[in-house]
Design a protein around this motif. Structure first.
Motif, PDB file in Angstrom:
ATOM      1  N   SER A 117       0.820  -1.211   0.000  1.00 31.96           N
ATOM      2  CA  SER A 117       0.000   0.000   0.000  1.00 31.96           C
ATOM      3  C   SER A 117       0.856   1.265   0.000  1.00 31.96           C
ATOM      4  O   SER A 117       0.534   2.238  -0.688  1.00 31.96           O
ATOM      5  CB  SER A 117      -0.921  -0.016   1.219  1.00 31.96           C
ATOM      6  OG  SER A 117      -1.646   1.182   1.299  1.00 31.96           O
TER       7      SER A 117
ATOM      8  N   ARG B  12       2.272   1.897  -3.496  1.00 34.18           N
ATOM      9  CA  ARG B  12       1.246   2.443  -4.411  1.00 34.18           C
ATOM     10  C   ARG B  12       1.019   3.915  -4.118  1.00 34.18           C
ATOM     11  O   ARG B  12       0.891   4.733  -5.029  1.00 34.18           O
ATOM     12  CB  ARG B  12      -0.058   1.660  -4.249  1.00 34.18           C
ATOM     13  CG  ARG B  12      -0.005   0.279  -4.813  1.00 34.18           C
ATOM     14  CD  ARG B  12      -1.384  -0.346  -4.893  1.00 34.18           C
ATOM     15  NE  ARG B  12      -2.099  -0.322  -3.634  1.00 34.18           N
ATOM     16  CZ  ARG B  12      -2.209  -1.361  -2.815  1.00 34.18           C
ATOM     17  NH1 ARG B  12      -1.657  -2.494  -3.113  1.00 34.18           N
ATOM     18  NH2 ARG B  12      -2.891  -1.255  -1.699  1.00 34.18           N
TER      19      ARG B  12
ATOM     20  N   LEU C 299      -4.562   2.362  -8.485  1.00 34.82           N
ATOM     21  CA  LEU C 299      -3.609   2.029  -7.429  1.00 34.82           C
ATOM     22  C   LEU C 299      -4.133   2.274  -6.020  1.00 34.82           C
ATOM     23  O   LEU C 299      -3.705   1.601  -5.080  1.00 34.82           O
ATOM     24  CB  LEU C 299      -2.308   2.811  -7.629  1.00 34.82           C
ATOM     25  CG  LEU C 299      -1.527   2.440  -8.891  1.00 34.82           C
ATOM     26  CD1 LEU C 299      -0.348   3.367  -9.062  1.00 34.82           C
ATOM     27  CD2 LEU C 299      -1.090   0.998  -8.863  1.00 34.82           C
TER      28      LEU C 299
END
Length: 72
Positions: free
Chosen positions: A3, A6, A50
């Motif tokens: 995460s 991204r 994303l």
């Protein structure tokens, strides 16, 4: 992809887009409008794919699927 990774990609694309907005006409001249239009699409698509899509695929935390009850 993690995460945080991204998020870093989306922030980097956003910063590049902001620089393009500020200095685009000086660097590109008359074609800056087309480049900024395409860059807007790229930034929006990167944000959507994303960041939003993985969040939406996970769903809300702690929420269970609704119980389906049949009527008699």
């Amino acid at each position: 992809m993690a995460s945080a990774r991204r998020r870093v990609i989306v922030v980097a694309v956003g910063v590049a887009y902001a620089v393009l907005l500020v200095f685009g006409e000086r660097l590109l001249g008359g074609s800056a409008g087309v480049v900024i239009l395409v860059a807007s699409f790229v930034v929006g698509f990167a944000w959507l794919v994303l960041l939003v899509a993985p969040w939406a695929a996970r769903g809300r935390p702690g929420r269970r699927a609704p119980v389906r009850r049949e009527r008699p």
